[in-house]
Design a protein around this motif. Sequence first.
Motif, PDB file in Angstrom:
ATOM      1  N   SER A  78      -2.976  13.569 -15.094  1.00 27.78           N
ATOM      2  CA  SER A  78      -3.497  12.467 -14.287  1.00 27.78           C
ATOM      3  C   SER A  78      -3.418  11.143 -15.036  1.00 27.78           C
ATOM      4  O   SER A  78      -3.105  10.097 -14.453  1.00 27.78           O
ATOM      5  N   ASP A  82      -0.860   7.060 -14.337  1.00 26.07           N
ATOM      6  CA  ASP A  82      -1.147   5.638 -14.521  1.00 26.07           C
ATOM      7  C   ASP A  82      -0.189   5.010 -15.533  1.00 26.07           C
ATOM      8  O   ASP A  82       0.206   3.850 -15.407  1.00 26.07           O
ATOM      9  N   THR A 247       3.060   4.845  -7.240  1.00 29.28           N
ATOM     10  CA  THR A 247       1.953   4.379  -8.077  1.00 29.28           C
ATOM     11  C   THR A 247       1.315   3.123  -7.502  1.00 29.28           C
ATOM     12  O   THR A 247       0.123   2.879  -7.691  1.00 29.28           O
ATOM     13  N   ARG A 249       0.850   2.597  -4.394  1.00 29.24           N
ATOM     14  CA  ARG A 249       0.020   2.989  -3.262  1.00 29.24           C
ATOM     15  C   ARG A 249      -1.307   3.579  -3.721  1.00 29.24           C
ATOM     16  O   ARG A 249      -2.286   3.566  -2.966  1.00 29.24           O
ATOM     17  N   LEU A 250      -1.356   4.120  -4.926  1.00 34.41           N
ATOM     18  CA  LEU A 250      -2.602   4.705  -5.448  1.00 34.41           C
ATOM     19  C   LEU A 250      -3.453   3.588  -6.054  1.00 34.41           C
ATOM     20  O   LEU A 250      -3.640   3.505  -7.263  1.00 34.41           O
ATOM     21  N   TYR A 252      -6.548   2.956  -6.106  1.00 35.81           N
ATOM     22  CA  TYR A 252      -7.822   3.284  -6.750  1.00 35.81           C
ATOM     23  C   TYR A 252      -7.653   4.243  -7.923  1.00 35.81           C
ATOM     24  O   TYR A 252      -8.643   4.774  -8.436  1.00 35.81           O
ATOM     25  N   LEU A 253      -6.399   4.467  -8.345  1.00 35.06           N
ATOM     26  CA  LEU A 253      -6.153   5.416  -9.426  1.00 35.06           C
ATOM     27  C   LEU A 253      -6.850   4.990 -10.711  1.00 35.06           C
ATOM     28  O   LEU A 253      -7.472   5.812 -11.397  1.00 35.06           O
ATOM     29  N   THR A 300      -9.873   9.896  -5.170  1.00 36.58           N
ATOM     30  CA  THR A 300      -9.086   8.696  -5.452  1.00 36.58           C
ATOM     31  C   THR A 300      -7.831   8.638  -4.579  1.00 36.58           C
ATOM     32  O   THR A 300      -7.501   7.603  -4.000  1.00 36.58           O
ATOM     33  N   THR A 301      -7.129   9.768  -4.492  1.00 34.54           N
ATOM     34  CA  THR A 301      -5.908   9.817  -3.690  1.00 34.54           C
ATOM     35  C   THR A 301      -6.196   9.590  -2.216  1.00 34.54           C
ATOM     36  O   THR A 301      -5.512   8.802  -1.544  1.00 34.54           O
ATOM     37  N   SER A 304      -7.160   5.955  -1.572  1.00 32.46           N
ATOM     38  CA  SER A 304      -6.009   5.058  -1.685  1.00 32.46           C
ATOM     39  C   SER A 304      -5.127   5.134  -0.450  1.00 32.46           C
ATOM     40  O   SER A 304      -4.690   4.106   0.089  1.00 32.46           O
ATOM     41  N   LEU A 305      -4.847   6.354   0.006  1.00 26.68           N
ATOM     42  CA  LEU A 305      -3.995   6.517   1.179  1.00 26.68           C
ATOM     43  C   LEU A 305      -4.700   6.036   2.448  1.00 26.68           C
ATOM     44  O   LEU A 305      -4.056   5.571   3.387  1.00 26.68           O
ATOM     45  N   GLY A 309      -2.572   1.938   0.884  1.00 24.52           N
ATOM     46  CA  GLY A 309      -1.862   1.575  -0.337  1.00 24.52           C
ATOM     47  C   GLY A 309      -1.507   0.118  -0.401  1.00 24.52           C
ATOM     48  O   GLY A 309      -0.357  -0.257  -0.592  1.00 24.52           O
TER      49      GLY A 309
END
Length: 334
Positions: A78, A82, A247, A249-250, A252-253, A300-301, A304-305, A309
């Motif tokens: 994970s 990033d 990356t 689109r994520l 809030y990663l 998080t995923t 984000s979606l 994104g």
Amino acid sequence: MSVSPLVWGLTIAGILVIIAADLFLIHRNDTREFTTRRAAFWSAVYIGLAVLFGVGVWLFSGGQYAAEYFGGFVTEKSLSVDNLFVFMVILARFAVPKHAQHTVLMAGIVIALVLRGIFIAVGAAAISTFTWVFFIFGAFLIWTAIGLVRGDDDEFEENRLLRWAKRVIPTSDEYDGSRFTTRRNGRRYLTPMAIVMIAIGSTDVLFALDSIPAIFGLTTEPYLVFTANAFALMGLVQLYFLLGGLTDRLVYLAHGLAFILGFIGVKLIFHAMHEYGVSWAPEIPIWLSLSVIAGTLVATTVASLAVGGKPSGKTPEKAPIAADDADAAATRDA
């Protein structure tokens, strides 16, 4: 967990064989572009190998160590997502041709794997001797988590090793295929391929300053720390080609990773306090750590979606078209 020198030797040999197969068989003998489909296939292969190794740990050493390995692997994987943004910036900034990106990433990862092994050995020795090291690791992870929330790692900056190499070593401005050196007017120069490899390898070592303390918060077994790092790194090339612009689109990663690092940092501090006899300091079990890590990544995923994104300002500039691709680009435009 008792690991004999023979098992260590066989494990390292197996990792080297996998890396060699990736670099010299899978990629070198296939001139096709590394498409998303191919990247997805080989990413699945690497994840499958990591899972099989974890099953082996469970069969030979028990469920506790297997859970520690899987927790470390998921955390390293994970965190690497990033880090992929920085790799994209490096490859774009140095205008690395598409056909050479796989080789550059693999070479940098080999360097990073060797240096991480050294870091792990030093960290394991320090932890086994000085319990207070957990306080340092924990505080560093919490500080890193705060930096992620603030966005301190958004931009790539050349590190000292890269600046020194470009200043001291004669360097060519032009690529010479996939070669690391070239000859101009009777003099030997490093190509941009070698410089970008140094950038990838040394930058990944800087990432280890976050990931190594994080995984030591889940397991103190050097063998599990090393193998979890190795499997996460070996699949990083395929993950790079698979994710591409995902990356961005994520969005809030970084926040999710910050929460994970902060959680592990607090766990390390609690562990050190427990070792020093602080009765109220809890020992956080590995099942709870796995639940927090997995739950945070899923949340998080999904979040984000859900927001579609939206651009996070992290999209690297488009790399200049390589010289050997110019004719094809002109034909398409026509």
